[in-house]
Design a protein around this motif. Structure first.
Motif, mmCIF file in Angstrom:
data_model
loop_
_atom_site.group_PDB
_atom_site.id
_atom_site.type_symbol
_atom_site.label_atom_id
_atom_site.label_comp_id
_atom_site.label_asym_id
_atom_site.label_seq_id
_atom_site.Cartn_x
_atom_site.Cartn_y
_atom_site.Cartn_z
ATOM 1 N N THR A 131 -61.461 0.921 48.706
ATOM 2 C CA THR A 131 -62.037 2.258 48.632
ATOM 3 C C THR A 131 -61.169 3.071 47.671
ATOM 4 O O THR A 131 -60.077 2.632 47.296
ATOM 5 N N ASP A 132 -61.611 4.243 47.309
ATOM 6 C CA ASP A 132 -60.812 5.080 46.414
ATOM 7 C C ASP A 132 -59.446 5.395 47.021
ATOM 8 O O ASP A 132 -58.423 5.312 46.341
ATOM 9 N N VAL A 133 -59.410 5.734 48.296
ATOM 10 C CA VAL A 133 -58.138 6.073 48.955
ATOM 11 C C VAL A 133 -57.223 4.854 48.975
ATOM 12 O O VAL A 133 -56.029 4.961 48.679
ATOM 13 N N GLN A 134 -57.770 3.679 49.315
ATOM 14 C CA GLN A 134 -56.967 2.461 49.319
ATOM 15 C C GLN A 134 -56.439 2.155 47.913
ATOM 16 O O GLN A 134 -55.280 1.762 47.749
ATOM 17 N N TYR A 135 -57.286 2.350 46.920
ATOM 18 C CA TYR A 135 -56.893 2.092 45.537
ATOM 19 C C TYR A 135 -55.737 3.014 45.121
ATOM 20 O O TYR A 135 -54.757 2.569 44.523
ATOM 21 N N TYR A 136 -55.839 4.304 45.441
ATOM 22 C CA TYR A 136 -54.765 5.238 45.104
ATOM 23 C C TYR A 136 -53.495 4.908 45.875
ATOM 24 O O TYR A 136 -52.387 5.053 45.351
ATOM 25 N N LEU A 137 -53.641 4.446 47.119
ATOM 26 C CA LEU A 137 -52.484 4.058 47.922
ATOM 27 C C LEU A 137 -51.804 2.828 47.310
ATOM 28 O O LEU A 137 -50.575 2.789 47.188
ATOM 29 N N VAL A 138 -52.589 1.828 46.919
ATOM 30 C CA VAL A 138 -52.035 0.633 46.266
ATOM 31 C C VAL A 138 -51.267 1.034 45.012
ATOM 32 O O VAL A 138 -50.138 0.588 44.790
ATOM 33 N N ASN A 139 -51.850 1.897 44.188
ATOM 34 C CA ASN A 139 -51.169 2.331 42.965
ATOM 35 C C ASN A 139 -49.912 3.141 43.264
ATOM 36 O O ASN A 139 -48.908 3.010 42.567
ATOM 37 N N GLN A 171 -49.947 1.977 35.379
ATOM 38 C CA GLN A 171 -50.299 2.008 33.958
ATOM 39 C C GLN A 171 -50.581 0.605 33.431
ATOM 40 O O GLN A 171 -51.332 0.434 32.486
ATOM 41 N N ALA A 172 -49.970 -0.400 34.047
ATOM 42 C CA ALA A 172 -50.229 -1.788 33.685
ATOM 43 C C ALA A 172 -51.432 -2.335 34.461
ATOM 44 O O ALA A 172 -51.706 -3.516 34.411
ATOM 45 N N GLN A 173 -52.119 -1.468 35.185
ATOM 46 C CA GLN A 173 -53.352 -1.769 35.914
ATOM 47 C C GLN A 173 -53.155 -2.773 37.049
ATOM 48 O O GLN A 173 -54.005 -3.614 37.318
ATOM 49 N N VAL A 174 -52.022 -2.674 37.732
ATOM 50 C CA VAL A 174 -51.743 -3.554 38.862
ATOM 51 C C VAL A 174 -52.764 -3.340 39.975
ATOM 52 O O VAL A 174 -53.246 -4.293 40.585
ATOM 53 N N GLY A 175 -53.140 -2.080 40.237
ATOM 54 C CA GLY A 175 -54.120 -1.790 41.290
ATOM 55 C C GLY A 175 -55.466 -2.435 41.016
ATOM 56 O O GLY A 175 -56.104 -2.981 41.922
ATOM 57 N N GLN A 176 -55.906 -2.382 39.776
ATOM 58 C CA GLN A 176 -57.187 -3.006 39.417
ATOM 59 C C GLN A 176 -57.112 -4.513 39.573
ATOM 60 O O GLN A 176 -58.055 -5.152 40.028
ATOM 61 N N SER A 186 -66.435 -5.802 33.086
ATOM 62 C CA SER A 186 -65.060 -5.600 32.673
ATOM 63 C C SER A 186 -64.808 -4.198 32.127
ATOM 64 O O SER A 186 -63.712 -3.700 32.205
ATOM 65 N N SER A 187 -65.819 -3.549 31.588
ATOM 66 C CA SER A 187 -65.580 -2.242 30.991
ATOM 67 C C SER A 187 -65.671 -1.103 32.005
ATOM 68 O O SER A 187 -65.230 -0.011 31.736
ATOM 69 N N ASN A 188 -66.227 -1.374 33.164
ATOM 70 C CA ASN A 188 -66.356 -0.332 34.172
ATOM 71 C C ASN A 188 -65.122 -0.353 35.068
ATOM 72 O O ASN A 188 -65.144 -0.887 36.170
ATOM 73 N N THR A 189 -64.024 0.226 34.601
ATOM 74 C CA THR A 189 -62.765 0.155 35.326
ATOM 75 C C THR A 189 -62.704 1.110 36.513
ATOM 76 O O THR A 189 -61.839 0.983 37.344
ATOM 77 N N LYS A 190 -63.598 2.062 36.593
ATOM 78 C CA LYS A 190 -63.574 2.999 37.712
ATOM 79 C C LYS A 190 -64.263 2.424 38.943
ATOM 80 O O LYS A 190 -64.088 2.921 40.036
ATOM 81 N N LYS A 191 -65.055 1.391 38.756
ATOM 82 C CA LYS A 191 -65.772 0.772 39.860
ATOM 83 C C LYS A 191 -64.802 -0.058 40.696
ATOM 84 O O LYS A 191 -64.090 -0.904 40.178
ATOM 85 N N ARG A 192 -64.757 0.192 41.976
ATOM 86 C CA ARG A 192 -63.907 -0.566 42.887
ATOM 87 C C ARG A 192 -64.694 -1.768 43.391
ATOM 88 O O ARG A 192 -65.876 -1.666 43.715
ATOM 89 N N LEU A 193 -64.018 -2.891 43.480
ATOM 90 C CA LEU A 193 -64.680 -4.111 43.918
ATOM 91 C C LEU A 193 -64.560 -4.296 45.432
ATOM 92 O O LEU A 193 -65.518 -4.675 46.080
ATOM 93 N N VAL A 194 -63.384 -4.034 45.987
ATOM 94 C CA VAL A 194 -63.135 -4.176 47.423
ATOM 95 C C VAL A 194 -62.522 -2.902 47.985
ATOM 96 O O VAL A 194 -62.933 -2.417 49.034
#
Length: 191
Positions: A44-52, A69-74, A34-42
């Protein structure tokens, strides 16, 4: 102290000594996940930035927090890993890729390459084409994504605290309630 009570307390102490290492390691494992928020589970970084980026265009930061900011992407990344079945996950990721390809076809740039105004313009056009229709099968990616973003945002502590007045027991029925500019929406136990 009675003998029976002493035996119960002794057995509790012995159980805690035996179980403590397992419980401690389980808690540590949860903590590190839970504390490692930079780790992506599914995603990729590009997909994560696109989702956000898409989520922030749908719910931008104003005087309240935006979607990222409400961590919707995570949260969406976590849903993809733990909740969605494999075929739904693949459909979502394919839809994300197709969304970006369509954006590039229409605007000449990927969604992440657009400035905020062009992102808003593209989503407004997409929103007009997709939302407000009924789909029996083959729901478009954007339709699902927008509903998921709004649901996730208003499931977060930040989304609820900053945008809604939560009243767990609303009290007596009031058929007409005066609403003034700036008042927040009021909800009860059922949303």
């Amino acid at each position: 102290m009675k003998r029976r009570e002493a035996l119960k307390k002794t057995s509790l102490i012995l159980k805690s000594v035996v179980l403590a290492p397992g419980v401690f390691s389980a808690l540590q494992a949860c903590k590190s996940d839970s504390s490692n928020t930079k780790k992506r589970l599914v995603l990729t970084d590009v997909q994560y930035y696109l989702v956000n980026a898409i989520a922030d265009t749908i719910i931008p930061p104003t005087d309240t927090l935006g979607a990222s900011q409400a961590q919707v992407g995570q949260f969406i990344d976590l849903l993809l890993k733990d909740v969605f079945e494999k075929d739904v996950r693949k459909t979502f990721l394919d839809g994300l890729t197709d969304f970006d390809k369509d954006c590039k076809r229409v605007t000449g740039k990927t969604f992440l390459s657009l400035d905020e105004q062009k992102r808003a313009d593209y989503l407004k056009k997409t929103d007009m084409e997709v939302m407000g229709k009924e789909y029996k099968e083959g729901v478009p990616f954007y339709y699902t994504f927008k509903l998921l973003t709004v649901d996730v945002y208003f499931s977060t502590e930040e989304g609820v605290r900053q945008n809604l007045n939560y009243v767990p027991v609303p009290g007596e029925y009031q058929g007409t309630i005066e609403w003034k500019e700036g008042d927040r929406m009021m909800i009860g136990n059922n949303i």
